[in-house]
Design a protein around this motif. Structure first.
Motif: not given
Length: 335
Positions: A168, A171, A173-177, A179-180, A183
């Motif tokens: 994060t 910044k 793009d792997k951060a959202s992956e 998190i997904e 979760s």
């Protein structure tokens, strides 16, 4: 039970005895003696003598109890029923107290009447205690499984959150992956593993999410192969397989400074699940420092397997100087 016994006595004697009050008094007193004898045996003699291994005293006390009940019944007949209902005994053999209480043949013929309720109550008491014991064991088993199933390594979660924080900040793009994937893993372990059995395909998804997260963490430091072929509607206990995969990363990759390799194979073959994990071993120094942790992890998963699949699984562990592997077979038909 006692009402049934009372009705049985009345139904077998009612039509043959003209004097109904005499019959009722005789049967009721005998039933009271049977109740006294049965509960004295079950609540006093068995727990205080038999369970404490006083076998000789147990036999003596049992005989004394049965003989006492017999004497009390003869006493009731001789000194209460005979004076009250002389007409009933006018056409019967003489009722002499001393003669009757020393007539051991008559005593033995009357024994089944006192032993039958004892046997019935003992069986009921045995099954009641067995049911209570089974409930306690099942509760302990569930509690132990709940503890053992909490196998998601806290270090994995900590490191994943650290990686997420770093991503994060960059910044990425792997951060959202991350998190997904995280979760999905947490959702599955918290909410989808409450039942004893889950779909093997859902376990495959869990393993894949876990592997993807570890790939993001270690990058080029690890090569992973995950081969799987699953038949429909195959069930398995949750989180059993994850423990082995987690150990492969924790003890085969985390302490390796060069490139580590992990191969995971999961197949269904006829009536069984075949699962194999092979990982390369780190340097000797790292091996020594992680031996104790490997032992603890294996102990936990072996406990789970013995609780869930006792005599229904095979676990084989192979180790050499360069690799470590486990092979697990679980019978599908016995799930």
């Amino acid at each position: 039970m006692w009402i049934v016994i009372l009705l049985y006595y009345l139904s077998t004697s009612w039509q043959y005895e003209a004097n109904k009050p005499f019959l009722l008094e005789r049967i009721l007193f005998k039933l009271i003696l049977q109740i006294f004898t049965a509960y004295s045996f079950i609540k006093i003699i068995v727990p205080y003598l038999l369970k404490k291994s006083y076998k000789l005293l147990f036999v003596v006390a049992s005989c004394v109890l049965l003989y006492t009940a017999y004497v009390l019944f003869i006493t009731f007949r001789c000194f209460y029923l005979l004076p009250k209902y002389p007409e009933v005994y006018a056409y019967r053999p003489p009722l002499i107290f001393v003669q009757r209480i020393t007539d051991y043949y008559t005593f033995l013929t009357n024994l089944p009447g006192y032993l039958f309720p004892i046997v019935i109550l003992s069986i009921i008491d045995f099954y009641k205690k067995e049911k209570e014991l089974a409930t306690i064991i099942e509760q302990q088993r569930s509690n132990e499984l709940s503890t053992l199933r909490n196998q998601l390594n806290p270090h994995f979660l900590f490191n994943t959150l650290n990686n997420l924080y770093s991503l994060t900040l960059m910044k990425s793009d792997k951060a959202s992956e991350v998190i997904e994937k995280l979760s999905k893993i947490l959702d599955y372990t918290l909410y989808s593993c409450n039942s004893n059995l889950v779909s093997l395909k859902s376990e495959v998804i869990l393993l894949q999410n876990y592997i993807d997260l570890e790939k993001l963490r270690y990058g080029n430091r690890v090569q992973i192969q995950f081969n799987h072929s699953i038949e429909k509607n195959v069930l398995i206990a949750p989180l059993i397989l994850l423990t082995f995969v987690e150990n492969a990363f924790k003890h085969g990759v985390s302490q390796e400074t060069i490139e580590a390799k992990i191969q995971i194979n999961l197949f269904t073959d006829g009536d069984q699940i075949l699962f194999k994990v092979i990982n390369t071993k780190p340097t000797k120094t790292a091996i020594k420092s992680s031996k104790k942790e490997i032992s603890i992890g294996l102990t936990n998963v072996k406990k789970q397997l013995n609780l869930l699949y006792k005599n229904k699984h095979q676990l084989k562990i192979d180790e050499n100087c360069s690799s470590y592997s486990i092979t697990l077979k679980i019978k599908i038909n016995d799930l």
